[in-house]
Structure formats: C-alpha cells, structure tokens
Motif scaffolding. Structure first.
Motif, PDB file in Angstrom:
ATOM      1  N   VAL A 172      24.349  49.448  44.968  1.00 15.09           N
ATOM      2  CA  VAL A 172      24.770  48.133  44.486  1.00 15.09           C
ATOM      3  C   VAL A 172      23.863  47.090  45.133  1.00 15.09           C
ATOM      4  N   THR A 173      23.179  46.336  44.325  1.00 19.68           N
ATOM      5  CA  THR A 173      22.274  45.334  44.864  1.00 19.68           C
ATOM      6  C   THR A 173      22.928  43.964  44.942  1.00 19.68           C
ATOM      7  N   ARG A 174      23.924  43.712  44.105  1.00 21.05           N
ATOM      8  CA  ARG A 174      24.646  42.456  44.173  1.00 21.05           C
ATOM      9  C   ARG A 174      26.088  42.724  43.774  1.00 21.05           C
ATOM     10  N   ASP A 175      26.981  41.976  44.377  1.00 24.75           N
ATOM     11  CA  ASP A 175      28.393  42.159  44.095  1.00 24.75           C
ATOM     12  C   ASP A 175      29.107  40.868  44.434  1.00 24.75           C
ATOM     13  N   THR A 176      30.224  40.654  43.819  1.00 20.39           N
ATOM     14  CA  THR A 176      31.016  39.464  44.121  1.00 20.39           C
ATOM     15  C   THR A 176      32.128  39.825  45.088  1.00 20.39           C
ATOM     16  N   LYS A 177      32.643  38.831  45.744  1.00 19.11           N
ATOM     17  CA  LYS A 177      33.773  39.022  46.647  1.00 19.11           C
ATOM     18  C   LYS A 177      35.018  39.330  45.805  1.00 19.11           C
ATOM     19  N   PRO A 178      35.970  40.089  46.343  1.00 23.31           N
ATOM     20  CA  PRO A 178      37.139  40.454  45.548  1.00 23.31           C
ATOM     21  C   PRO A 178      37.954  39.251  45.072  1.00 23.31           C
ATOM     22  N   TRP A 179      37.998  38.202  45.854  1.00 20.23           N
ATOM     23  CA  TRP A 179      38.800  37.040  45.489  1.00 20.23           C
ATOM     24  C   TRP A 179      38.090  36.113  44.499  1.00 20.23           C
ATOM     25  N   GLN A 180      36.837  36.432  44.160  1.00 15.95           N
ATOM     26  CA  GLN A 180      36.111  35.603  43.207  1.00 15.95           C
ATOM     27  C   GLN A 180      36.245  36.103  41.769  1.00 15.95           C
ATOM     28  N   GLY A 181      36.867  37.252  41.598  1.00 13.21           N
ATOM     29  CA  GLY A 181      37.056  37.796  40.259  1.00 13.21           C
ATOM     30  C   GLY A 181      38.384  37.361  39.670  1.00 13.21           C
ATOM     31  N   ASP A 182      38.581  37.661  38.409  1.00 13.28           N
ATOM     32  CA  ASP A 182      39.847  37.356  37.751  1.00 13.28           C
ATOM     33  C   ASP A 182      40.880  38.408  38.122  1.00 13.28           C
ATOM     34  N   PRO A 183      42.137  38.010  38.339  1.00 13.98           N
ATOM     35  CA  PRO A 183      43.177  39.003  38.610  1.00 13.98           C
ATOM     36  C   PRO A 183      43.438  39.857  37.373  1.00 13.98           C
ATOM     37  N   LEU A 184      43.663  41.120  37.594  1.00 10.53           N
ATOM     38  CA  LEU A 184      43.941  42.036  36.498  1.00 10.53           C
ATOM     39  C   LEU A 184      45.427  42.018  36.167  1.00 10.53           C
ATOM     40  N   ALA A 185      45.788  42.644  35.059  1.00 10.96           N
ATOM     41  CA  ALA A 185      47.169  42.604  34.590  1.00 10.96           C
ATOM     42  C   ALA A 185      48.139  43.262  35.566  1.00 10.96           C
ATOM     43  N   PHE A 186      47.708  44.284  36.278  1.00 10.57           N
ATOM     44  CA  PHE A 186      48.605  45.016  37.165  1.00 10.57           C
ATOM     45  C   PHE A 186      48.553  44.505  38.610  1.00 10.57           C
ATOM     46  N   GLN A 187      47.796  43.456  38.875  1.00  8.61           N
ATOM     47  CA  GLN A 187      47.695  42.902  40.216  1.00  8.61           C
ATOM     48  C   GLN A 187      48.635  41.717  40.378  1.00  8.61           C
ATOM     49  N   ALA A 188      48.960  41.433  41.634  1.00 17.35           N
ATOM     50  CA  ALA A 188      49.722  40.220  41.911  1.00 17.35           C
ATOM     51  C   ALA A 188      48.821  39.021  41.609  1.00 17.35           C
ATOM     52  N   PRO A 189      49.370  37.969  41.023  1.00 12.83           N
ATOM     53  CA  PRO A 189      48.529  36.826  40.657  1.00 12.83           C
ATOM     54  C   PRO A 189      47.975  36.105  41.884  1.00 12.83           C
ATOM     55  N   PHE A 190      46.741  35.651  41.781  1.00 15.19           N
ATOM     56  CA  PHE A 190      46.119  34.856  42.832  1.00 15.19           C
ATOM     57  C   PHE A 190      45.181  33.854  42.185  1.00 15.19           C
ATOM     58  N   THR A 191      44.839  32.820  42.946  1.00 14.37           N
ATOM     59  CA  THR A 191      43.939  31.794  42.441  1.00 14.37           C
ATOM     60  C   THR A 191      42.506  32.267  42.615  1.00 14.37           C
ATOM     61  N   ARG A 192      41.761  32.247  41.537  1.00 14.77           N
ATOM     62  CA  ARG A 192      40.382  32.726  41.581  1.00 14.77           C
ATOM     63  C   ARG A 192      39.554  31.858  42.524  1.00 14.77           C
ATOM     64  N   GLY A 193      38.825  32.507  43.442  1.00 12.06           N
ATOM     65  CA  GLY A 193      37.959  31.813  44.385  1.00 12.06           C
ATOM     66  C   GLY A 193      38.641  31.430  45.681  1.00 12.06           C
ATOM     67  N   ASP A 194      39.948  31.630  45.793  1.00 11.95           N
ATOM     68  CA  ASP A 194      40.693  31.261  46.999  1.00 11.95           C
ATOM     69  C   ASP A 194      41.002  32.524  47.801  1.00 11.95           C
ATOM     70  N   LYS A 195      40.333  32.683  48.942  1.00 14.06           N
ATOM     71  CA  LYS A 195      40.488  33.890  49.752  1.00 14.06           C
ATOM     72  C   LYS A 195      41.907  34.017  50.287  1.00 14.06           C
ATOM     73  N   ALA A 196      42.501  32.915  50.745  1.00 15.24           N
ATOM     74  CA  ALA A 196      43.860  32.953  51.291  1.00 15.24           C
ATOM     75  C   ALA A 196      44.860  33.381  50.215  1.00 15.24           C
ATOM     76  N   SER A 197      44.687  32.891  48.994  1.00 16.90           N
ATOM     77  CA  SER A 197      45.564  33.275  47.891  1.00 16.90           C
ATOM     78  C   SER A 197      45.435  34.769  47.593  1.00 16.90           C
ATOM     79  N   TRP A 198      44.228  35.267  47.629  1.00 22.70           N
ATOM     80  CA  TRP A 198      43.993  36.688  47.391  1.00 22.70           C
ATOM     81  C   TRP A 198      44.640  37.539  48.484  1.00 22.70           C
ATOM     82  N   GLU A 199      44.503  37.107  49.752  1.00 24.88           N
ATOM     83  CA  GLU A 199      45.110  37.844  50.864  1.00 24.88           C
ATOM     84  C   GLU A 199      46.630  37.837  50.754  1.00 24.88           C
ATOM     85  N   ASN A 200      47.203  36.720  50.324  1.00 25.08           N
ATOM     86  CA  ASN A 200      48.655  36.667  50.136  1.00 25.08           C
ATOM     87  C   ASN A 200      49.094  37.604  49.013  1.00 25.08           C
ATOM     88  N   ALA A 201      48.291  37.715  47.967  1.00 25.29           N
ATOM     89  CA  ALA A 201      48.606  38.639  46.882  1.00 25.29           C
ATOM     90  C   ALA A 201      48.577  40.082  47.384  1.00 25.29           C
TER      91      ALA A 201
END
Length: 84
Positions: free
Chosen positions: A38-67
């Motif tokens: 993998v030469t480039r990749d995005t951070k997990p919290w920068q992607g869109d939440p999937l249907a089976f994931q807890a909702p989080f705000t895209r681009g917000d690391k704290a929101s992703w960690e809370n999810a």
C-alpha cells in the motif's frame, strides 16, 4: 518386462513429484511486488461510515473513537446481559 518398466517409470514420476513438493521458495524481508504494497491510504476516521458501523462524523478522530467504544460495549457480554 513391460510391467516392470511401467512400474519403474511410475515410481520415478511419483518420487519426482514428491520431491518437487518439498521445495521452499526463498522468503526475503522487504521485497516489494506490484499489488502487495500500500503506497497511500487514508485514516480510518476520514472515510464514510458503513451501514453496519456505529455512526461517526467523517474526519473527526474523537467521533470515530467514540463509535469504536460504542461498538466494543455492544460486544461486551456482561453489559449486554445487564451486568456491570
């Protein structure tokens, strides 16, 4: 005589196949092959939440960690059955 020749050839073929299966490919550290690195990749919290994931705000690391914490709590058997 023909049966002995056929048996000898069959045994030689089986031996050759058996020895070929015992070979091991060299394993080198750091070898880069096209399609395996993998030469480039995005951070997990920068992607869109999937249907089976807890909702989080895209681009917000704290929101992703809370999810993630919310998901972990949902998988905790003690909390699921009403324990503490």
């Amino acid at each position: 005589m023909a049966h002995r020749t056929i048996a000898t050839l069959a045994a030689a073929a089986a031996l050759a196949l058996g020895l070929a299966a015992c070979g091991e490919k060299p394993q080198t550290l750091g070898e880069k092959t096209a399609g395996t690195t993998v030469t480039r990749d995005t951070k997990p919290w920068q992607g869109d939440p999937l249907a089976f994931q807890a909702p989080f705000t895209r681009g917000d690391k704290a929101s992703w960690e809370n999810a993630l914490k919310l998901r972990q709590q949902g998988q905790n058997e003690y909390i699921r059955i009403g324990g503490k």
